[in-house]
Every structure is written in C-alpha cells, then in structure tokens.
Design a protein around this motif. Structure first.
Motif, PDB file in Angstrom:
ATOM      1  N   TYR A   1       0.954  -1.315   0.092  1.00 34.47           N
ATOM      2  CA  TYR A   1       0.045  -0.322  -0.130  1.00 34.47           C
ATOM      3  C   TYR A   1       0.848   1.251   0.008  1.00 34.47           C
ATOM      4  O   TYR A   1       0.383   2.256  -0.664  1.00 34.47           O
ATOM      5  N   LEU A   2       1.911   1.209   0.646  1.00 37.00           N
ATOM      6  CA  LEU A   2       2.686   2.382   0.717  1.00 37.00           C
ATOM      7  C   LEU A   2       3.585   2.938  -0.626  1.00 37.00           C
ATOM      8  O   LEU A   2       3.536   3.889  -0.994  1.00 37.00           O
ATOM      9  N   ASN A   3       3.785   1.572  -1.358  1.00 35.96           N
ATOM     10  CA  ASN A   3       4.311   1.873  -2.503  1.00 35.96           C
ATOM     11  C   ASN A   3       3.169   2.234  -3.614  1.00 35.96           C
ATOM     12  O   ASN A   3       3.599   3.302  -4.467  1.00 35.96           O
ATOM     13  N   TYR A   4       1.975   1.877  -3.524  1.00 33.64           N
ATOM     14  CA  TYR A   4       1.184   2.485  -4.320  1.00 33.64           C
ATOM     15  C   TYR A   4       0.674   3.808  -3.870  1.00 33.64           C
ATOM     16  O   TYR A   4       0.504   4.785  -4.864  1.00 33.64           O
ATOM     17  N   MET A   5       0.751   4.306  -2.766  1.00 33.62           N
ATOM     18  CA  MET A   5       0.501   5.546  -2.506  1.00 33.62           C
ATOM     19  C   MET A   5       1.613   6.569  -2.898  1.00 33.62           C
ATOM     20  O   MET A   5       1.392   7.600  -3.534  1.00 33.62           O
ATOM     21  N   ILE A   6       2.956   6.323  -2.792  1.00 31.04           N
ATOM     22  CA  ILE A   6       3.877   7.066  -3.617  1.00 31.04           C
ATOM     23  C   ILE A   6       3.809   6.897  -4.945  1.00 31.04           C
ATOM     24  O   ILE A   6       4.084   8.068  -5.598  1.00 31.04           O
ATOM     25  N   LEU A   7       3.587   5.990  -5.567  1.00 32.44           N
ATOM     26  CA  LEU A   7       3.244   5.925  -7.066  1.00 32.44           C
ATOM     27  C   LEU A   7       2.219   7.083  -7.346  1.00 32.44           C
ATOM     28  O   LEU A   7       2.319   7.520  -8.251  1.00 32.44           O
ATOM     29  N   THR A   8       0.989   7.071  -6.619  1.00 29.36           N
ATOM     30  CA  THR A   8      -0.057   7.947  -6.983  1.00 29.36           C
ATOM     31  C   THR A   8       0.499   9.536  -6.773  1.00 29.36           C
ATOM     32  O   THR A   8       0.185  10.372  -7.501  1.00 29.36           O
TER      33      THR A   8
ATOM     34  N   SER B   1      -4.639   7.065 -13.578  1.00 25.54           N
ATOM     35  CA  SER B   1      -3.474   6.575 -14.013  1.00 25.54           C
ATOM     36  C   SER B   1      -2.847   5.624 -12.909  1.00 25.54           C
ATOM     37  O   SER B   1      -2.354   4.396 -13.386  1.00 25.54           O
ATOM     38  N   SER B   2      -2.845   6.003 -11.783  1.00 31.50           N
ATOM     39  CA  SER B   2      -2.207   5.182 -10.710  1.00 31.50           C
ATOM     40  C   SER B   2      -3.003   3.950 -10.281  1.00 31.50           C
ATOM     41  O   SER B   2      -2.478   2.701 -10.154  1.00 31.50           O
ATOM     42  N   GLY B   3      -4.304   4.085 -10.496  1.00 36.37           N
ATOM     43  CA  GLY B   3      -5.241   3.141 -10.189  1.00 36.37           C
ATOM     44  C   GLY B   3      -5.000   1.833 -11.249  1.00 36.37           C
ATOM     45  O   GLY B   3      -5.061   0.889 -10.618  1.00 36.37           O
ATOM     46  N   PHE B   4      -4.954   2.340 -12.480  1.00 42.79           N
ATOM     47  CA  PHE B   4      -4.833   1.235 -13.399  1.00 42.79           C
ATOM     48  C   PHE B   4      -3.505   0.366 -13.318  1.00 42.79           C
ATOM     49  O   PHE B   4      -3.416  -0.805 -13.260  1.00 42.79           O
ATOM     50  N   LEU B   5      -2.537   1.271 -13.045  1.00 44.02           N
ATOM     51  CA  LEU B   5      -1.347   0.598 -12.639  1.00 44.02           C
ATOM     52  C   LEU B   5      -1.117  -0.335 -11.366  1.00 44.02           C
ATOM     53  O   LEU B   5      -0.758  -1.514 -11.372  1.00 44.02           O
ATOM     54  N   VAL B   6      -1.841   0.357 -10.478  1.00 45.08           N
ATOM     55  CA  VAL B   6      -1.891  -0.550  -9.175  1.00 45.08           C
ATOM     56  C   VAL B   6      -2.785  -1.891  -9.374  1.00 45.08           C
ATOM     57  O   VAL B   6      -2.091  -2.847  -8.852  1.00 45.08           O
TER      58      VAL B   6
END
Length: 228
Positions: free
Chosen positions: A102-109, A184-189
């Motif tokens: 989850y923290l990696n996903y937050m940083i990506l967003t 964009s981040s949602g798709f990648l996640v």
C-alpha cells in the motif's frame, strides 16, 4: 569568432530565477507572521488528538512498510508475475498485495500527481496566487487594516474564509489533475496487484515459512535434532 553561450546559460539563469522567487516567497511568508498563525492553530488542537494522529500517521507511513524495488517486482523470483485464473485465489492475491504494497502504491499516486502538476502551468500559477493571497491577508489582519464593506475583519474570520475559499479553489484547479493521476495510478496498481504473486511474503516482511514434503509438517532445519 564569437561563441554564443546563451543556450548553455539559459537553464542556469532559469534555475537561478526560480530559486530567487522561492527565496523571496519564503521571506515574505516568514515576515508575514504566517508561521505564528499556524502555530496558534496547532496549539488549539487537544493533546490527545495530536497523540492519536501522530501514532496513526507514524504507523501508516512507517518506512519499514515501504517495499524495495526487488520485492515490489519480484526480481530474482521464479514467477513473480502470472495470470491467476481462480477467482478466489485472485481476490486473495489482490487483498494481500493492497495490504503489503500500500505504501508503494501511495507513493506512485503522489509521484504521478506531482508529474501531472508540473505540466499544468495554470494550476501552478493558481497555487502561487493563492499563496500570495494568504500572505497578504495575514499581513493586513495583523495590522488591523483589512476592511471589507466598511467592516474590520479579524484574523480568525479571515483565516476561516480563506480556508473555505482555498478548498474550493484547489478543488477547481486540481480536479482534472487529481482524477488523471488517480485513474492512471489506479490502473497501474490494479495491474500490479492482479499479476504480482507475492505469496512468499504472505506472513510479513520477507518472512518465508518453510514446509516439508508431508502436508502440514514443518521441515527440520538448522540444527533441529529432535529426530536424532
């Protein structure tokens, strides 16, 4: 023969101008008393609330929960990514990956949001004007010279109004950027969470349970002499 160095000096001069603007804005912010106003707002928050928020954010943004690139992409693993055809196993995989990464996903967003903001000059200008408005209003309210419709406006009244105005302004300025970055981040996640097999990290931070050949029996490792 004269050598034209304008192309080489342009990036340096632009960077110098940007740094000068940032330093000037910081000086005006410090001299306006904005820091004092922020400190007064922070002091008005109950200590119990501060402690709860501090503990919650400390646990949420714990650096140990940030997975390395090797773990995130399964570098060195045999099959780090593959399509899971069983719906039950796929749901379990996605749930685990959302919890584990989850923290990696937050940083990506956040990264996509910042990159999108950098290519949106209107949003940057709007945020700059909004910051300048905050500095001006705080200066005027401290002097007691902010008058609207013949009525003196106190700092508390001005701050409340500015918070509401800033929220609405940022909403209209950033809504396109926010939704673009979020989609964009949602798709990648979703792609990563659906394809990444991180089952070997199921029990925590890179901890792997070693199981013997007999189902349910833990194999003997590292000086286990129970069978001797």
């Amino acid at each position: 023969m004269a050598v034209n160095n304008t192309s080489g000096s342009a990036p340096g001069s632009t960077l110098g101008t940007l740094m000068g603007v940032m330093n000037t804005a910081k000086e005006k912010w410090d001299s306006s008393g904005a820091n004092d106003a922020m400190n007064r707002v922070a002091a008005s928050v109950p200590q119990g609330t501060k402690d709860y928020l501090s503990a919650t954010t400390g646990e949420l943004f714990n650096r140990q929960r940030l997975r390395s690139v090797t773990v995130c992409f399964g570098i060195g693993e045999e099959r780090p990514f593959y399509v899971e055809k069983s719906p039950a196993l796929l749901i379990a995989r996605v749930k685990h990956n959302f919890t584990f990464f989850y923290l990696n996903y937050m940083i990506l967003t956040a990264l996509l949001f910042c990159l999108t903001l950098l290519i949106s000059p209107s949003a940057i200008i709007g945020i700059g004007l909004l910051g300048a408005l905050w500095v001006y209003v705080i200066q005027q309210t401290q002097k007691g010279t902010l008058v609207i419709a013949g009525k003196n406006i106190s700092q508390n009244q001005a701050t409340t109004a500015l918070v509401i105005f800033s929220g609405l302004t940022l909403f209209f300025l950033l809504r396109g950027i926010f939704w673009y970055a979020l989609c964009s981040s949602g798709f990648l996640v979703l792609v990563h969470a659906g394809l990444r097999d991180a089952s070997m990290h199921q029990d925590g931070d890179d901890h792997v349970d070693m199981v013997g050949e007999v189902p349910g029996e833990t194999a003997a490792f590292l000086n286990d002499n129970n069978g001797v």
